[in-house]
Design an enzyme around this catalytic site. Sequence first.
Site, PDB file in Angstrom:
ATOM      1  N   SER A 270      20.385  84.054  34.906  1.00 16.20           N
ATOM      2  CA  SER A 270      18.973  83.976  34.551  1.00 16.20           C
ATOM      3  C   SER A 270      18.317  85.350  34.476  1.00 16.20           C
ATOM      4  O   SER A 270      17.226  85.483  33.917  1.00 16.20           O
ATOM      5  CB  SER A 270      18.219  83.118  35.568  1.00 16.20           C
ATOM      6  OG  SER A 270      18.431  83.591  36.884  1.00 16.20           O
TER       7      SER A 270
ATOM      8  N   GLU B 113      18.431  79.245  26.955  1.00 16.26           N
ATOM      9  CA  GLU B 113      18.286  80.585  26.380  1.00 16.26           C
ATOM     10  C   GLU B 113      19.675  81.121  26.024  1.00 16.26           C
ATOM     11  O   GLU B 113      20.529  81.270  26.892  1.00 16.26           O
ATOM     12  CB  GLU B 113      17.605  81.515  27.380  1.00 16.26           C
ATOM     13  CG  GLU B 113      16.165  81.127  27.657  1.00 16.26           C
ATOM     14  CD  GLU B 113      15.504  82.030  28.677  1.00 16.26           C
ATOM     15  OE1 GLU B 113      14.389  82.502  28.421  1.00 16.26           O
ATOM     16  OE2 GLU B 113      16.099  82.259  29.745  1.00 16.26           O
TER      17      GLU B 113
ATOM     18  N   ASN C 238      12.452  83.841  32.679  1.00 13.04           N
ATOM     19  CA  ASN C 238      12.303  84.465  33.989  1.00 13.04           C
ATOM     20  C   ASN C 238      11.527  85.776  33.947  1.00 13.04           C
ATOM     21  O   ASN C 238      10.969  86.196  34.965  1.00 13.04           O
ATOM     22  CB  ASN C 238      13.661  84.654  34.654  1.00 13.04           C
ATOM     23  CG  ASN C 238      14.114  83.377  35.325  1.00 13.04           C
ATOM     24  OD1 ASN C 238      13.472  82.872  36.227  1.00 13.04           O
ATOM     25  ND2 ASN C 238      15.225  82.825  34.852  1.00 13.04           N
TER      26      ASN C 238
END
Length: 293
Positions: A122, A155, A193
């Site tokens: 992430s 993503e 994030n």
Amino acid sequence: MTTAIKTVAVCGAGGTMGAGIAIVAARAGYRTISFDRTDDALSRSRKQTEGFVAKSVERGKMSPEARDAMLGLMSSTTEIGELSECDLVIEAVFEDLTVKRQLMRDLEEACKEDAIIASNTSTLSITEIASGSKRPEQIVGMHFCLPAQLMKLVEMSPGLLTSDATLKSAWEWVVASGQTPVKTQDKPGFILNALLVPFNNDAIRAVEAGVAEAVDIDRAIKAGLGYKMGPLELIDLIGLDTQVRLCEAFYPVTLDARASAPPLLRRMVAAGLLGRKSGRGFYSYDGNAMFGA
């Protein structure tokens, strides 16, 4: 189902994120192998998965036949060699560059030559994770959102050496699995994030400063912004220790003060208040059922 990818493995499947990704794969009709280092972790994950699909049937979101078919496609192992025939391997271990690099090396030895290896990182760079790999062109970022079995966003982040063919095949698999891919550059935090880690830290600092109780902050965010989950509920779900790791991965490369771990967060982790998995974080929990179950 894509024709190129038939068998999927999830590494770190004993964790909440990995277990959710395994559900996504099997629910879409792929043979799915869950890999983790211990039988206990895999057993807990299996129990949570069975609870989740049982609740899905109870709520009318899944038929009993679909549940049985999905569970029939799922298996688990602690032996990495059993991933040798997988077409796509998704690692979902915790955010530690050294650990992820070592896993990539282990997977290169275990997997067939044309396997795609995806990282669910992430915050870390896909290019750095693939550094030292014998086949960096086959490594791609594939960041699912927690809980993966409910959230659609993935993503997709190619590293500097990721091939177009690898990205295309991984992208097609994400779409075929009923998820929504977006392409991002290989930059810390990608889209989600980069915005979420500082935002969640702001919520922690508001609790720390005595602005409001956690429940009232979450209630305000959900009512005012339309979010389905408040930031402090989300931190409890992903784990307070995971939030610390996100900060430690993100802050050094951005130098954004909002991304640094708040003192309250570190104190809570030191006290063992890790969120859902420990039974207490910003909230208290009775059991650790998979979210949505």
